[in-house]
Scaffold this active site. Structure first.
Site, short mmCIF file in Angstrom:
data_model
loop_
_atom_site.label_atom_id
_atom_site.label_comp_id
_atom_site.label_asym_id
_atom_site.label_seq_id
_atom_site.Cartn_x
_atom_site.Cartn_y
_atom_site.Cartn_z
N PHE A 242 0.86 -1.19 0.00
CA PHE A 242 0.00 0.00 0.00
C PHE A 242 0.89 1.23 0.00
CE2 PHE A 242 -2.91 2.75 2.73
CZ PHE A 242 -3.97 2.80 1.85
N GLU B 208 3.83 9.82 2.21
CA GLU B 208 4.88 10.49 1.43
C GLU B 208 5.78 11.23 2.40
OE1 GLU B 208 3.07 12.79 -1.68
OE2 GLU B 208 2.04 11.01 -2.49
N PRO B 209 6.95 11.67 1.95
CA PRO B 209 7.87 12.33 2.89
C PRO B 209 7.20 13.49 3.64
CG PRO B 209 8.99 11.86 0.83
CD PRO B 209 7.56 11.48 0.63
N TRP C 93 8.24 5.00 3.47
CA TRP C 93 7.93 3.94 4.46
C TRP C 93 7.04 2.83 3.90
CZ3 TRP C 93 10.73 3.75 8.63
CH2 TRP C 93 11.28 4.92 9.13
N ILE C 94 7.35 2.38 2.72
CA ILE C 94 6.46 1.41 2.10
C ILE C 94 6.86 -0.03 2.46
CG2 ILE C 94 5.50 0.59 -0.11
CD1 ILE C 94 4.67 3.51 0.89
N ARG D 176 13.87 -17.73 37.41
CA ARG D 176 14.83 -16.86 38.09
C ARG D 176 14.52 -16.79 39.60
NH1 ARG D 176 19.80 -14.33 37.93
NH2 ARG D 176 19.67 -12.20 38.76
N GLN E 41 10.95 -5.48 32.21
CA GLN E 41 11.31 -5.14 33.59
C GLN E 41 11.42 -6.42 34.44
OE1 GLN E 41 12.04 -2.08 34.35
NE2 GLN E 41 12.33 -2.26 36.56
N GLY F 254 18.18 -6.98 34.24
CA GLY F 254 19.27 -6.66 33.31
C GLY F 254 19.30 -7.57 32.10
N GLU G 229 -0.12 2.72 10.24
CA GLU G 229 -1.56 2.64 9.93
C GLU G 229 -2.34 3.61 10.84
OE1 GLU G 229 -3.21 -0.96 8.63
OE2 GLU G 229 -1.33 -1.62 7.73
C1 LIG Z 1 7.80 0.41 9.79
C2 LIG Z 1 6.81 1.27 9.08
C3 LIG Z 1 6.07 0.75 8.03
C4 LIG Z 1 5.16 1.56 7.33
N1 LIG Z 1 4.48 1.04 6.25
C5 LIG Z 1 3.72 1.86 5.48
C6 LIG Z 1 3.13 1.39 4.26
O1 LIG Z 1 3.27 0.21 3.88
N2 LIG Z 1 2.42 2.26 3.50
C7 LIG Z 1 2.24 3.56 3.86
O2 LIG Z 1 1.56 4.28 3.14
N3 LIG Z 1 2.77 4.04 5.02
C8 LIG Z 1 3.52 3.23 5.82
N4 LIG Z 1 4.10 3.71 6.99
C9 LIG Z 1 3.92 5.11 7.33
C10 LIG Z 1 3.07 5.33 8.58
O3 LIG Z 1 1.73 5.05 8.32
C11 LIG Z 1 3.32 6.77 9.04
O4 LIG Z 1 4.63 6.79 9.62
C12 LIG Z 1 2.30 7.26 10.03
O5 LIG Z 1 1.04 7.40 9.42
C13 LIG Z 1 2.69 8.59 10.69
O6 LIG Z 1 3.12 9.53 9.74
P1 LIG Z 1 4.52 10.30 9.95
O7 LIG Z 1 5.54 9.26 10.25
O8 LIG Z 1 4.74 11.17 8.78
O9 LIG Z 1 4.32 11.16 11.26
P2 LIG Z 1 3.65 12.63 11.35
O10 LIG Z 1 2.33 12.63 10.69
O11 LIG Z 1 4.65 13.63 10.96
O12 LIG Z 1 3.41 12.73 12.92
C14 LIG Z 1 4.44 13.02 13.87
C15 LIG Z 1 3.79 13.08 15.26
O13 LIG Z 1 2.82 14.14 15.29
C16 LIG Z 1 1.56 13.62 15.67
N5 LIG Z 1 0.50 14.35 14.95
C17 LIG Z 1 0.40 14.61 13.63
N6 LIG Z 1 -0.72 15.26 13.36
C18 LIG Z 1 -1.36 15.44 14.54
C19 LIG Z 1 -2.59 16.06 14.93
N7 LIG Z 1 -3.42 16.62 14.04
N8 LIG Z 1 -2.93 16.05 16.24
C20 LIG Z 1 -2.12 15.47 17.16
N9 LIG Z 1 -0.97 14.87 16.85
C21 LIG Z 1 -0.59 14.84 15.56
C22 LIG Z 1 1.59 12.15 15.26
O14 LIG Z 1 0.65 11.40 15.98
C23 LIG Z 1 3.03 11.80 15.61
O15 LIG Z 1 3.13 11.54 16.97
C24 LIG Z 1 4.97 2.90 7.73
C25 LIG Z 1 5.70 3.42 8.81
C26 LIG Z 1 6.61 2.63 9.47
C27 LIG Z 1 7.39 3.23 10.61
#
Ligand SMILES: Cc1cc2nc3c(=O)[nH]c(=O)nc-3n(C[C@H](O)[C@H](O)[C@H](O)COP(=O)(O)OP(=O)(O)OC[C@H]3O[C@@H](n4cnc5c(N)ncnc54)[C@H](O)[C@@H]3O)c2cc1C
Length: 385
Positions: A123, A127-128, A156-157, A268, A336, A340, A363
């Site tokens: 999926f 995006e960045p 992060w795909i 333990r 915990q 250690g 997700e």
């Molecule tokens: C191992 C891994 C696998 C992944 N696989 C996929 C994939 O297959 N396909 C895909 O499309 N994506 C994938 N992702 C992406 C993932 O869904 C996103 O990382 C996630 O949705 C959060 O987006 P972000 O990392 O850009 O964080 P950001 O959106 O930048 O958020 C940073 C922080 O700000 C908080 N925040 C943001 N907006 C708000 C708000 N309005 N109110 C309060 N808090 C907020 C967030 O909760 C978070 O704590 C994957 C990520 C990881 C780490």
């Protein structure tokens, strides 16, 4: 109300538990060390019907219910969370939207390959610059006559580099907002799809995750998923469903942590008796057991709600929020209990501690789940006035 599993669900649970013990357990620690993607295990899961679990048999799937799928995810995650996420992504963010929003031709074209494991799925939403605010995505699509062309970056795909078909979201024009977004079934086996090196992650080491550049990626005209301009609904509908898989993954990891803590606390000895003989430790284990059962009950309720008419966003967000936060608490407590030794790579709990962390992030973060739940509550408040 009947909480008993039916014969098929029990059979799936037992079958996947023994598959996980026999096939995943022996190499899990080594894969965590090397980060090697287990191609053979995915082939075997395809043969067992685990990659298209709720895909009907007429499209080559196992034709099972949602709860059977969630039981399978839990059992896989209990032993190797990296394998569980690759399996759940193929089922729930690739097969599910094709099954739910796809045309008959699309179902016949893609589902048999995905369900059999001949092609792994994924999926592409994030995006960045578009994470939680997924609607701000910038990947563009244009009409090139007999096909669509996609350009942009996806971050992060999961399954990038090992998967073939990805449900990919792109916009015709970012200024149109959600009305500009459409969904596509993208075949990653082409020059226009460039997969970066795998992300150096904290956990889920053998699950492949990477940035993907779409540079003139071609999509056949008949591979748009759903109507043009309705792609964001495809994404949201998919996430409502797929979040349940992440909740199941979290429950499975927490269950593994409880078992590790129980084993360690029984062996333990400190102050002349096993750790479990100290009430503070025994009570901690009792709390962990209770929290896991509560999360599982919420998850099973959400699975039931998903089978009822109408939306189930609130139920699935609640299950994902509670299960992932619970699992992080429980795994921390289990570490915990190990003292250690829990901080050592020699012990499984250390891997669980790294693997579980992402369950409150992907997700939809916990904060995003709270947004979904609070919006549903605001709607409810409107009806109460
Ligand atoms: C191992 C891994 C696998 C992944 N696989 C996929 C994939 O297959 N396909 C895909 O499309 N994506 C994938 N992702 C992406 C993932 O869904 C996103 O990382 C996630 O949705 C959060 O987006 P972000 O990392 O850009 O964080 P950001 O959106 O930048 O958020 C940073 C922080 O700000 C908080 N925040 C943001 N907006 C708000 C708000 N309005 N109110 C309060 N808090 C907020 C967030 O909760 C978070 O704590 C994957 C990520 C990881 C780490």
């Amino acid at each position: 109300m009947d909480f008993a599993l039916d014969d098929q669900q029990r059979m799936v649970q037992e079958m996947v538990r023994s598959f996980a013990e026999d096939r995943l357990r022996p190499g899990a620690a080594e894969r965590d060390r090397t980060g090697e993607f287990p191609h053979e295990i995915f082939e075997e899961m395809g043969e067992l019907g685990l990659l298209g679990m709720f895909v009907p048999e007429e499209y080559g799937g196992a034709g099972m219910d949602l709860l059977s799928y969630l039981l399978a995810v839990e059992e896989l995650a209990r032993v190797d969370a990296s394998v569980a996420v690759g399996m759940s992504v193929t089922n729930s963010v690739c097969c599910y939207p094709i099954l739910t929003f796809g045309t008959e031709e699309q179902k016949r074209r893609y589902l048999p390959e995905l369900a059999s494991g001949r092609a792994i799925g994924g999926f592409m939403l994030t995006e960045p610059h578009a994470g939680s605010d997924a609607a701000s995505l910038k990947t563009r699509y244009r009409d090139a006559g007999d096909h669509w062309v996609l350009d942009g970056s996806k971050a992060w795909i999961t399954n990038a580099g090992v998967g073939r078909y990805f449900v990919c979201l792109a916009t015709r024009e970012p200024e149109l907002g959600v009305r500009g977004i459409s969904a596509f079934i993208l075949d990653a086996d082409q020059d226009g799809v460039i997969v970066d090196r795998p992300e150096a992650k904290m956990g889920l080491k053998s699950s492949r995750t990477a940035m993907v550049t779409l540079d003139g990626a071609r999509v056949p005209k008949d591979a748009m998923l759903g109507e043009e301009g309705r792609g964001f609904r495809v994404a949201l509908g998919t996430l409502d469903h797929s979040r349940l898989g992440i909740a199941a993954q979290a429950v499975g990891i927490a269950q593994a942590a409880l078992e590790e803590a129980l084993r360690y606390a029984s062996e333990r000895q400190q102050f002349g008796r096993p750790l479990i003989g100290h009430q503070a430790i025994a009570f901690r284990l009792a709390e962990m057991d209770t929290e896991i059962a509560a999360a599982r009950a919420l998850l099973w309720h959400a699975a039931w709600a998903a089978g009822q008419p109408g939306r189930h966003s609130r139920e699935s967000a609640r299950a994902k929020l509670y299960a992932s936060e619970m699992a992080n608490r429980v795994v921390g407590q289990a570490l915990q209990v190990h003292g250690g030794y829990g901080y050592s790579r020699e012990y499984t709990i250390e891997r669980l501690y790294r693997d579980v962390r992402v369950t409150t992030i992907y997700e939809g973060t916990s904060e995003v789940q709270k947004l979904v739940i609070s919006r549903a509550l605001a709607e409810l408040a409107g009806t109460l006035a």
